[in-house]
Design an enzyme around this catalytic site. Structure first.
Site, PDB file in Angstrom:
ATOM      1  N   GLY A 254      -1.621  70.173 -51.604  1.00 52.35           N
ATOM      2  CA  GLY A 254      -2.951  70.417 -51.061  1.00 52.35           C
ATOM      3  C   GLY A 254      -4.072  69.547 -51.577  1.00 52.35           C
ATOM      4  O   GLY A 254      -5.206  69.680 -51.111  1.00 52.35           O
ATOM      5  N   GLY A 255      -3.812  68.648 -52.513  1.00 52.67           N
ATOM      6  CA  GLY A 255      -4.894  67.836 -53.059  1.00 52.67           C
ATOM      7  C   GLY A 255      -5.545  66.938 -52.025  1.00 52.67           C
ATOM      8  O   GLY A 255      -6.774  66.942 -51.861  1.00 52.67           O
TER       9      GLY A 255
ATOM     10  N   GLY B   1       1.420  69.803 -48.571  1.00 52.31           N
ATOM     11  CA  GLY B   1       1.617  70.408 -49.883  1.00 52.31           C
ATOM     12  C   GLY B   1       1.610  69.378 -51.003  1.00 52.31           C
ATOM     13  O   GLY B   1       2.057  68.253 -50.803  1.00 52.31           O
TER      14      GLY B   1
ATOM     15  N   CYS C  53       4.277  58.271 -52.902  1.00 49.10           N
ATOM     16  CA  CYS C  53       4.048  58.110 -54.339  1.00 49.10           C
ATOM     17  C   CYS C  53       5.267  57.405 -54.926  1.00 49.10           C
ATOM     18  O   CYS C  53       5.901  57.884 -55.856  1.00 49.10           O
ATOM     19  CB  CYS C  53       3.807  59.452 -55.018  1.00 49.10           C
TER      20      CYS C  53
END
Length: 470
Positions: free
Chosen positions: A290-291, A288, A407
């Site tokens: 989803g990129g 999730g 990230c």
């Protein structure tokens, strides 16, 4: 008082006038504060509703966006300035009053709006949302703020760098002190590098698109918008003038999407890492929203491989399904916990595990996150990150590759996690990720990779590639 003054009739009460732009900006800030909402989720529907109602044009939307994001990015600096202009602790000022003051401070110190217009518009907003009594307080504080520019205020309220460098940088660049310290530890080096990084966090990021291979091309995207080519990813296009990505046909159809170039590079590096033997089964274990999964699915389809995209939260799994809809190759989306997976050990040739983290690498996009996160949050993420990486290494077959991504550049979420897991489980080794990001400079000593906003123009993505050896 003279007799004439006594006889003069009182001025009629003037009702406050609602300014749609500043009202919308205030509403967005209150949602961020009251509901722990994210501005990038709150603002678009507010702007869409205003445009549909006929009260907003493109310039209004641009100003509202600047007021919201500019205020959030510089909130720490503005709080220090506001505190210097009032006679009580900042914590004793009601949050809605602080939001109006911060909006006013940003207009005075961070935009080209004339002083008189910034003050009067902010006071008028205060009259509407706070009442006339507290509007007088807002007026008095903003008039004090208007006496100096931002540089003069910062020189007054920030401690000297040579006495407390971290606190100085925290005030000047509007980051919590602990985040300044953590980023500096991860970055290393002297003052110039950390200042460049903190300043990059306060700049508006470009909107970057990805042309999903086999489904769209960068030429198609470039023809649909004013754009620049990506810096590093062959599938990236940067929207030079901003704009609405959802209006682009390829994005509406799911053949392209919005995806930071750092995120694209992580998926590409995993997809291009050498594996021994078969290469037909890929897993995205934290898929999730989803990129990365959509980019991996498109790449897998070109090679005849199948992707399994797994996401623990059902609502995020639905976002993954939407992102992958129409992919020409075989794929499956499931809602499953990556720490207790339904798949058998050794089932996959490639595994991506982009783990939940503090998000300190995306503060450009979510500026409010810096004020929400606490150092103790990392203690909550640590067990999950280790468990997910451990299961990823179990899921991959011998000779296959795992990509561990975050990230966040925080060392406790990156190298410390990888080192701990590899020491504990054995049978796996780091491989050099740098050659898999061709053309990208300043990737350090390896074998893992840390991207930086001020160096690479991307989010601060981290990637370690690990081959299963036994």
């Amino acid at each position: 008082m003279s007799e004439q003054a006594r006889r003069r009739p009182p001025k009629p009460y003037r009702r406050p006038q609602k300014d749609p732009v500043r009202m919308l900006a205030f509403e967005a800030l209150r949602a961020v504060d009251e509901r722990d909402a994210y501005a990038n989720l709150v603002l678009p529907p507010l702007l869409r509703k205003a445009r549909e109602g006929g009260t907003f044009d493109a310039r209004d939307a641009a100003l509202a966006t600047e007021l919201v994001y500019g205020t959030l990015r510089r909130q720490g600096t503005y709080d220090a300035i506001i505190a210097a202009c009032i006679d009580r602790p900042l914590r004793e000022v009601d949050p809605p009053v602080l939001d109006v003051l911060a909006l006013g401070a940003h207009q005075l110190l961070g935009t080209r709006i004339p002083t008189h217009a910034a003050v009067s518009a902010s006071v008028e907003l205060a009259r509407v949302v706070l009442g006339d009594g507290r509007a007088k307080f807002v007026n008095a504080v903003l008039r004090k703020i208007s006496r100096q520019d931002l540089d003069a205020w910062v020189a007054q309220v920030a401690p000297p760098y040579d006495k407390d460098p971290e606190d100085h940088l925290a005030v000047v660049h509007s980051h919590p002190r602990w985040i300044v310290s953590a980023l500096w530890d991860a970055l290393g080096g002297g003052r110039a590098g950390i200042e460049d990084l903190l300043e990059a966090d306060n700049e508006r990021p470009e909107v970057t698109l990805v042309a999903r291979p086999g489904r769209a091309t960068t030429e198609e995207l470039a023809g649909a918008t004013e754009s620049l080519p990506g810096r590093w990813s062959p599938y990236a296009v940067r929207m030079a003038e901003g704009g609405e990505p959802g209006a682009i046909e390829a994005v509406k159809e799911g053949r392209a999407g919005v995806q930071d170039e750092g995120s694209q590079l992580v998926a590409l590096a995993l997809a291009n890492a050498p594996v021994e033997g078969a290469d037909t089964r890929w897993l995205d274990g934290c898929a999730g929203p989803g990129g990365k999964a959509a980019l991996l699915a498109a790449l897998a389809a070109q090679r005849g491989a199948a992707l399994l995209a797994s996401e623990k939260q059902p609502h995020r799994a639905r976002l993954v399904e939407r992102a992958l809809a129409g992919n020409p190759g075989p794929y499956q989306v499931i809602a499953a916990d990556g720490t207790r997976p339904p798949w058998r050990p050794g089932s996959f040739d490639r595994v991506l595990m982009d783990v939940p983290c503090s998000g300190l690498g995306a503060l450009r996009r979510r500026p409010e996150a810096r004020w929400r996160r606490r150092p103790e949050d990392l203690d909550g993420f640590a067990p999950l990150q280790r468990a997910l990486l451990t299961e990823a290494l179990s899921a991959v077959r011998v000779g296959g590759v795992v990509g561990y991504a975050t990230c966040s550049p925080h060392l406790a979420e990156t190298r410390v996690v990888v080192d701990d897991v590899l020491k504990r489980i054995g049978g796996a080794e780091l491989i050099d990720a740098r050659p898999l990001l061709p053309g990208v400079p300043a990737l350090g000593d390896g074998p893992d990779v840390q991207l930086w906003p001020h160096v690479h123009g991307t989010d601060a993505m981290y990637l370690a590639l690990i081959r299963r050896t036994a």
